[in-house]
Design an enzyme around this catalytic site. Structure first.
Site, PDB file in Angstrom:
ATOM      1  N   ASN A 187     -31.600-105.614 -76.681  1.00 58.57           N
ATOM      2  CA  ASN A 187     -31.286-105.849 -75.275  1.00 58.57           C
ATOM      3  C   ASN A 187     -32.602-105.981 -74.532  1.00 58.57           C
ATOM      4  O   ASN A 187     -33.284-104.984 -74.293  1.00 58.57           O
ATOM      5  CB  ASN A 187     -30.447-104.674 -74.738  1.00 58.57           C
ATOM      6  CG  ASN A 187     -30.190-104.787 -73.243  1.00 58.57           C
ATOM      7  OD1 ASN A 187     -30.496-105.813 -72.624  1.00 58.57           O
ATOM      8  ND2 ASN A 187     -29.627-103.738 -72.663  1.00 58.57           N
ATOM      9  N   TRP A 188     -32.948-107.204 -74.214  1.00 60.00           N
ATOM     10  CA  TRP A 188     -34.264-107.443 -73.597  1.00 60.00           C
ATOM     11  C   TRP A 188     -34.292-107.054 -72.112  1.00 60.00           C
ATOM     12  O   TRP A 188     -35.350-107.073 -71.494  1.00 60.00           O
ATOM     13  CB  TRP A 188     -34.672-108.922 -73.757  1.00 60.00           C
ATOM     14  CG  TRP A 188     -34.854-109.341 -75.182  1.00 60.00           C
ATOM     15  CD1 TRP A 188     -34.693-108.568 -76.305  1.00 60.00           C
ATOM     16  CD2 TRP A 188     -35.238-110.645 -75.653  1.00 60.00           C
ATOM     17  NE1 TRP A 188     -34.949-109.316 -77.436  1.00 60.00           N
ATOM     18  CE2 TRP A 188     -35.282-110.596 -77.068  1.00 60.00           C
ATOM     19  CE3 TRP A 188     -35.545-111.857 -75.034  1.00 60.00           C
ATOM     20  CZ2 TRP A 188     -35.627-111.699 -77.849  1.00 60.00           C
ATOM     21  CZ3 TRP A 188     -35.879-112.964 -75.802  1.00 60.00           C
ATOM     22  CH2 TRP A 188     -35.925-112.881 -77.203  1.00 60.00           C
ATOM     23  N   LYS A 189     -33.130-106.739 -71.562  1.00 62.12           N
ATOM     24  CA  LYS A 189     -33.030-106.357 -70.143  1.00 62.12           C
ATOM     25  C   LYS A 189     -33.734-107.411 -69.268  1.00 62.12           C
ATOM     26  O   LYS A 189     -33.746-108.582 -69.625  1.00 62.12           O
ATOM     27  CB  LYS A 189     -33.558-104.929 -69.933  1.00 62.12           C
ATOM     28  CG  LYS A 189     -32.845-103.938 -70.863  1.00 62.12           C
ATOM     29  CD  LYS A 189     -33.083-102.490 -70.531  1.00 62.12           C
ATOM     30  CE  LYS A 189     -32.348-101.610 -71.544  1.00 62.12           C
ATOM     31  NZ  LYS A 189     -32.492-100.176 -71.264  1.00 62.12           N
ATOM     32  N   HIS A 209     -22.961-101.624 -69.361  1.00 58.34           N
ATOM     33  CA  HIS A 209     -24.213-100.898 -69.619  1.00 58.34           C
ATOM     34  C   HIS A 209     -24.428 -99.879 -68.496  1.00 58.34           C
ATOM     35  O   HIS A 209     -24.126-100.156 -67.331  1.00 58.34           O
ATOM     36  CB  HIS A 209     -25.383-101.875 -69.692  1.00 58.34           C
ATOM     37  CG  HIS A 209     -26.617-101.240 -70.243  1.00 58.34           C
ATOM     38  ND1 HIS A 209     -27.411-100.403 -69.489  1.00 58.34           N
ATOM     39  CD2 HIS A 209     -27.172-101.286 -71.475  1.00 58.34           C
ATOM     40  CE1 HIS A 209     -28.410 -99.972 -70.246  1.00 58.34           C
ATOM     41  NE2 HIS A 209     -28.293-100.486 -71.444  1.00 58.34           N
ATOM     42  N   GLU A 213     -26.960 -98.990 -66.916  1.00 62.58           N
ATOM     43  CA  GLU A 213     -27.802 -99.450 -65.808  1.00 62.58           C
ATOM     44  C   GLU A 213     -26.970-100.238 -64.797  1.00 62.58           C
ATOM     45  O   GLU A 213     -27.240-100.210 -63.598  1.00 62.58           O
ATOM     46  CB  GLU A 213     -28.971-100.290 -66.354  1.00 62.58           C
ATOM     47  CG  GLU A 213     -29.998 -99.389 -67.031  1.00 62.58           C
ATOM     48  CD  GLU A 213     -30.818-100.059 -68.120  1.00 62.58           C
ATOM     49  OE1 GLU A 213     -30.769-101.296 -68.246  1.00 62.58           O
ATOM     50  OE2 GLU A 213     -31.503 -99.327 -68.865  1.00 62.58           O
ATOM     51  N   GLU A 250     -24.392 -94.967 -75.704  1.00 61.58           N
ATOM     52  CA  GLU A 250     -25.749 -94.879 -75.164  1.00 61.58           C
ATOM     53  C   GLU A 250     -25.817 -93.726 -74.164  1.00 61.58           C
ATOM     54  O   GLU A 250     -25.483 -93.911 -72.982  1.00 61.58           O
ATOM     55  CB  GLU A 250     -26.115 -96.179 -74.437  1.00 61.58           C
ATOM     56  CG  GLU A 250     -26.169 -97.393 -75.339  1.00 61.58           C
ATOM     57  CD  GLU A 250     -27.104 -98.456 -74.772  1.00 61.58           C
ATOM     58  OE1 GLU A 250     -28.040 -98.834 -75.485  1.00 61.58           O
ATOM     59  OE2 GLU A 250     -26.913 -98.883 -73.634  1.00 61.58           O
ATOM     60  N   GLY A 267     -34.522 -95.281 -72.409  1.00 63.71           N
ATOM     61  CA  GLY A 267     -35.842 -95.502 -71.823  1.00 63.71           C
ATOM     62  C   GLY A 267     -36.663 -94.240 -71.621  1.00 63.71           C
ATOM     63  O   GLY A 267     -37.674 -94.257 -70.920  1.00 63.71           O
ATOM     64  N   SER A 300     -33.574 -95.053 -76.842  1.00 64.84           N
ATOM     65  CA  SER A 300     -34.871 -94.736 -77.459  1.00 64.84           C
ATOM     66  C   SER A 300     -34.867 -94.908 -78.982  1.00 64.84           C
ATOM     67  O   SER A 300     -35.499 -94.125 -79.700  1.00 64.84           O
ATOM     68  CB  SER A 300     -35.328 -93.334 -77.057  1.00 64.84           C
ATOM     69  OG  SER A 300     -35.519 -93.269 -75.652  1.00 64.84           O
ATOM     70  N   GLY A 312     -33.385-101.202 -76.674  1.00 63.57           N
ATOM     71  CA  GLY A 312     -33.973-101.726 -75.446  1.00 63.57           C
ATOM     72  C   GLY A 312     -35.449-102.001 -75.636  1.00 63.57           C
ATOM     73  O   GLY A 312     -35.843-102.984 -76.268  1.00 63.57           O
ATOM     74  N   GLY A 313     -36.281-101.100 -75.134  1.00 62.04           N
ATOM     75  CA  GLY A 313     -37.727-101.302 -75.125  1.00 62.04           C
ATOM     76  C   GLY A 313     -38.322-101.768 -76.445  1.00 62.04           C
ATOM     77  O   GLY A 313     -39.139-102.700 -76.474  1.00 62.04           O
TER      78      GLY A 313
HETATM   79  P1  13P Z   1     -34.170 -98.097 -74.793  1.00 66.14           P
HETATM   80  O1  13P Z   1     -34.106 -98.475 -76.252  1.00 66.14           O
HETATM   81  O2  13P Z   1     -35.317 -98.701 -74.080  1.00 66.14           O
HETATM   82  O3  13P Z   1     -34.041 -96.619 -74.617  1.00 66.14           O
HETATM   83  O4  13P Z   1     -32.866 -98.751 -74.099  1.00 66.14           O
HETATM   84  C1  13P Z   1     -31.629 -98.577 -74.680  1.00 66.14           C
HETATM   85  C2  13P Z   1     -30.664 -99.482 -74.027  1.00 66.14           C
HETATM   86  O5  13P Z   1     -30.332 -99.308 -72.860  1.00 66.14           O
HETATM   87  C3  13P Z   1     -30.135-100.623 -74.785  1.00 66.14           C
HETATM   88  O6  13P Z   1     -29.069-101.213 -74.151  1.00 66.14           O
END
Ligand code: 13P
Length: 260
Positions: free
Chosen positions: A9-11, A95, A97, A167, A173, A213, A234-235
């Site tokens: 997930n590149w956000k 998600h 967020e 999640e 994050g 994470s 994510g990251g």
């Molecule tokens: P991180 O891997 O950066 O913690 O993010 C997880 C995420 O929200 C994937 O959708």
């Protein structure tokens, strides 16, 4: 048996040029991923370009969100039909967020899940508790509420077509992942619930991903849990070698779980 799934997930990260570079590196580094399905979810602006780079490769395209209508006067929104046209196979829905910062409601999330399915996209329904909810012993209550709300209005057999992503909000994050045991406990609970909502057999086919994470150095321990069917990253998905390492480790751990 369930094939592990690793999704990046590149956000809201990356210029078009950066997205092209990242997609090319992932494609070239994972020419024949075995025993694992790999999906990247770039921002909307990069979907078409990344789709072209991935065409003919085993890496699949996903989106980070969609609207529930096929078209209409919804300024700024993107429909599941538009995503399907670009070659997307998956779409993230609900998600945390979006739930927390953009006011996404359970009702809208359930409409999105149904709309995605209607357009041939696999919705990846995200659920997870906050740190406060966990402290108060509300983890199961929270994820159960989110799952029940997300599948509201769906026929029981349609539930078998979704992917679930656990999640925990406190792990996203933060660099602090849920331990494999913590994640496995919630995944087991969710699978029990899926058995109730569909059937025992169908629930066994639904993939439940862990996100929060995930990095190359914890991916194998997480995927070694039989209830964890892959990762939503994510990251660490923004770095091609790191993401590729997560994919390889998940595939290897998944094969070991299946006794291969
Ligand atoms: P991180 O891997 O950066 O913690 O993010 C997880 C995420 O929200 C994937 O959708």
């Amino acid at each position: 048996m369930r094939t592990p799934l690793v999704m990046g997930n590149w956000k809201m990260h990356g210029t078009l040029a950066e997205a092209r570079t990242l997609a090319t590196a992932i494609r070239d580094g994972l020419k024949r991923p075995r025993g694992v399905e790999v999906v990247v979810c770039p921002p909307f602006t990069a979907l078409a370009a990344v789709g072209e780079i991935l065409a003919g490769s085993p890496i699949r395209l996903g989106a980070q969100n969609c609207h529930w209508e096929a078209s209409g006067a919804y300024t700024g929104e993107v429909s599941p039909a538009m995503l399907a046209e670009l070659g997307c196979r998956y779409v993230l829905v609900g998600h945390s967020e979006r739930r927390r910062e953009l006011g996404e409601t359970d009702q809208r999330i359930s409409l999105k899940v149904q709309a995605a399915l209607a357009h041939g996209l696999t919705p990846v329904l995200c659920v997870g508790e906050t740190a406060d909810e966990r402290r108060q012993g509300l983890t199961f209550t929270t994820v159960e509420g989110q799952l029940r709300a997300g599948r509201a209005g769906m026929m029981p057999d349609a539930v078998g077509k979704i992917v679930l992503a656990y999640e925990p909000v406190w792990a996203i994050g933060t660099g602090v992942n849920a331990t494999p045991a913590q994640a496995a406990e919630v995944h087991g609970y969710l699978r029990g619930l899926l058995s109730e909502l569909t059937s025992k057999e169908t629930a066994q086919t639904i993939r439940i991903l862990y996100g929060g994470s995930v990095k190359a150095d914890n991916a194998d321990a997480l995927a070694a849990e039989p209830e964890i069917d892959g990762a939503l990253v994510g990251g660490a998905s923004l770095n091609a070698p790191g993401f590729i390492a997560i994919v390889r480790k998940t595939a290897r751990a998944g094969a070991a779980v299946r006794g291969e």
